[in-house]
Design a protein around this motif. Structure first.
Motif, PDB file in Angstrom:
ATOM      1  N   VAL A  19      37.796  36.178  34.548  1.00 12.16           N
ATOM      2  CA  VAL A  19      36.972  36.984  35.464  1.00 12.16           C
ATOM      3  C   VAL A  19      36.461  36.167  36.648  1.00 12.16           C
ATOM      4  O   VAL A  19      36.558  36.606  37.795  1.00 12.16           O
ATOM      5  CB  VAL A  19      35.780  37.633  34.726  1.00 12.16           C
ATOM      6  CG1 VAL A  19      34.926  38.439  35.709  1.00 12.16           C
ATOM      7  CG2 VAL A  19      36.247  38.532  33.601  1.00 12.16           C
ATOM      8  N   SER A  20      35.915  34.993  36.374  1.00 11.57           N
ATOM      9  CA  SER A  20      35.301  34.253  37.486  1.00 11.57           C
ATOM     10  C   SER A  20      36.179  33.107  37.998  1.00 11.57           C
ATOM     11  O   SER A  20      35.727  32.287  38.777  1.00 11.57           O
ATOM     12  CB  SER A  20      33.921  33.736  37.070  1.00 11.57           C
ATOM     13  OG  SER A  20      34.043  32.898  35.945  1.00 11.57           O
ATOM     14  N   SER A  21      37.440  33.072  37.568  1.00 11.08           N
ATOM     15  CA  SER A  21      38.337  32.038  38.119  1.00 11.08           C
ATOM     16  C   SER A  21      39.517  32.648  38.879  1.00 11.08           C
ATOM     17  O   SER A  21      40.182  31.961  39.644  1.00 11.08           O
ATOM     18  CB  SER A  21      38.843  31.116  37.018  1.00 11.08           C
ATOM     19  OG  SER A  21      39.396  31.831  35.945  1.00 11.08           O
ATOM     20  N   VAL A  22      39.771  33.940  38.698  1.00  9.09           N
ATOM     21  CA  VAL A  22      40.845  34.591  39.433  1.00  9.09           C
ATOM     22  C   VAL A  22      40.423  34.750  40.896  1.00  9.09           C
ATOM     23  O   VAL A  22      39.234  34.957  41.147  1.00  9.09           O
ATOM     24  CB  VAL A  22      41.158  35.974  38.800  1.00  9.09           C
ATOM     25  CG1 VAL A  22      40.066  37.013  39.104  1.00  9.09           C
ATOM     26  CG2 VAL A  22      42.521  36.479  39.175  1.00  9.09           C
ATOM     27  N   PRO A  23      41.238  34.586  41.902  1.00 10.80           N
ATOM     28  CA  PRO A  23      42.661  34.284  41.853  1.00 10.80           C
ATOM     29  C   PRO A  23      42.965  32.784  41.852  1.00 10.80           C
ATOM     30  O   PRO A  23      44.118  32.405  41.890  1.00 10.80           O
ATOM     31  CB  PRO A  23      43.156  34.910  43.165  1.00 10.80           C
ATOM     32  CG  PRO A  23      42.002  34.766  44.111  1.00 10.80           C
ATOM     33  CD  PRO A  23      40.773  34.880  43.275  1.00 10.80           C
ATOM     34  N   TYR A  24      41.909  31.947  41.791  1.00  9.60           N
ATOM     35  CA  TYR A  24      42.159  30.501  41.806  1.00  9.60           C
ATOM     36  C   TYR A  24      42.979  30.065  40.588  1.00  9.60           C
ATOM     37  O   TYR A  24      43.883  29.231  40.702  1.00  9.60           O
ATOM     38  CB  TYR A  24      40.814  29.752  41.851  1.00  9.60           C
ATOM     39  CG  TYR A  24      40.965  28.274  41.616  1.00  9.60           C
ATOM     40  CD1 TYR A  24      41.485  27.455  42.613  1.00  9.60           C
ATOM     41  CD2 TYR A  24      40.628  27.699  40.386  1.00  9.60           C
ATOM     42  CE1 TYR A  24      41.656  26.100  42.392  1.00  9.60           C
ATOM     43  CE2 TYR A  24      40.794  26.346  40.162  1.00  9.60           C
ATOM     44  CZ  TYR A  24      41.313  25.554  41.167  1.00  9.60           C
ATOM     45  OH  TYR A  24      41.493  24.212  40.941  1.00  9.60           O
ATOM     46  N   ALA A  25      42.644  30.638  39.416  1.00  8.00           N
ATOM     47  CA  ALA A  25      43.284  30.221  38.161  1.00  8.00           C
ATOM     48  C   ALA A  25      44.800  30.388  38.236  1.00  8.00           C
ATOM     49  O   ALA A  25      45.291  31.441  38.639  1.00  8.00           O
ATOM     50  CB  ALA A  25      42.717  31.048  37.010  1.00  8.00           C
TER      51      ALA A  25
END
Ligand SMILES: *Cc1c(COP(=O)(O)O)cnc(C)c1O
Length: 353
Positions: A166-172
């Protein structure tokens, strides 16, 4: 003065959201039938843009639900007959664990303090059907390295793996060949109004859901994986969906895509480095997570003596940051670092501090 929200969600909207909403209203997006061809083409466009942006394989399925919290429940219903195993180090990983319990199934867990790494050599019971990670624990700013998650899957190829991004997309950077279910909502890294959740599920996750159904077990009603799949094959949803949000997500994913995911990741890392370096050498405000390998790039948690005061001071300059989560409320601030947060604004925020 216009506020800039560095809160970890809901957060600052993408600047373009306003014009996309205007376009949606002008095009009557909120009034069209969700069984008609216009909706189908919005659905297809959003799925395509999202798959392209995040590198989701063609044969993985994208399901629209109402929130990430709903996604947790759906995954618990559709991927677990009885046993799951959870890596728990904060409030959101705990939430998924509890959802499984509330559904009267039998989750087990390994726990780590927020500032510690997990023991990845932990024995995962052979009977566990699903292994769950919260890749970025928003409550504390601790993340799990993607390589670790992939390694666990390689060691347990017969089990399903679900991750909360949830809190890392779209970086993940998720390896969807190893992750069977990933889920998120849109009011964090996608800079949209809240009210849409996304589940990315592969064929193995669908098979599991079907196997449970064949055993005459409860997999939920309208939003079980089978009905979500049947509808998505017609570019539809089982219920009347949040068409506006599906439309917006398509637009934002397309914009991020044209910026280039590699650029977004690089910028995220540059901004995170700037923030951590600043606080590492600050005399009184210090990063909560000392271990660099688990420091989140997208939610940065800082120990302060009085968070209320710090938040108030920053807000006087138009910078809205988050308080610590639950027990840490009074002693921490959380600064989000999502793609809509510009390096100039990050620098100005740090200057004020
Ligand atoms: C915000 C958040 C959730 C919950 O998302 P909702 O859209 O509010 O349901 C779940 N997991 C993590 C890691 C989060 O940051």
């Amino acid at each position: 003065m216009k506020n800039i929200f560095f809160t970890p969600g809901p957060t600052q909207l993408y600047e373009s959201v306003k014009s996309h909403i205007k376009e949606a209203i002008e095009k009557d997006i909120c009034s069209i039938s969700h069984r008609g061809s216009e909706f189908q083409s919005i659905f297809q466009g959003t799925v395509l843009s999202l798959k392209k942006l995040l590198g989701i394989p063609k044969n993985s399925h994208v399901f629209f639900v109402s929130s990430a919290t709903e996604a947790m429940e759906r995954i618990a219903e559709n991927c677990i007959e009885k046993h799951s195993f959870h890596f728990v180090n904060g409030e959101f990983s705990k939430r998924l664990f509890e959802a499984v319990q509330e559904l009267k199934k039998s989750p087990e867990k390994t726990e780590a303090e927020p500032w510690e790494e997990f023991n990845f050599n932990v024995r995962i019971p052979g009977y566990a059907e699903l292994i769950c990670f919260t890749q970025n624990e928003t409550s504390t700013g601790a993340s799990v390295e993607m390589d670790r998650i992939c390694q666990i899957k390689k060691e347990n190829p017969e089990k399903l793996v679900a991750i909360d991004i949830v809190s890392s997309v779209p970086y993940a950077d998720v390896d969807y060949s190893l992750v069977d279910c990933a889920f998120f909502s849109v009011q964090k890294g996608f800079g949209m109004p809240a009210g849409l959740g996304i589940i990315v599920a592969n064929e193995k996750a669908i098979e599991k859901s079907r196997a449970l159904l064949d055993k005459n077990l409860n997999i939920g009603t309208y939003h079980n994986f089978i009905s979500l799949l049947t509808s998505s094959q017609k570019s539809q949803t089982p219920e009347t969906p949040n068409v506006l949000e599906i439309f917006l997500l398509g637009k934002i994913a397309e914009e991020l895509g044209s910026k280039g995911i590699e650029n977004i990741r690089k910028e995220t890392e540059e901004k995170a480095d700037a923030i951590y370096n600043f606080f590492d050498s600050h005399s009184s405000y210090k990063p909560f997570i000392k271990n660099r390998s688990i420091r989140s790039k997208t939610v940065i948690t800082i120990n302060v003596d009085n968070s209320k005061e710090a938040i108030k001071k920053l807000s006087e300059h138009g910078f809205i940051v988050g308080a610590g989560y639950k027990n840490y409320k009074d002693r921490q601030i959380r600064i989000a670092n999502f793609p809509m947060h510009r390096i100039e604004d990050v620098k100005r925020l740090l200057e004020v501090i």
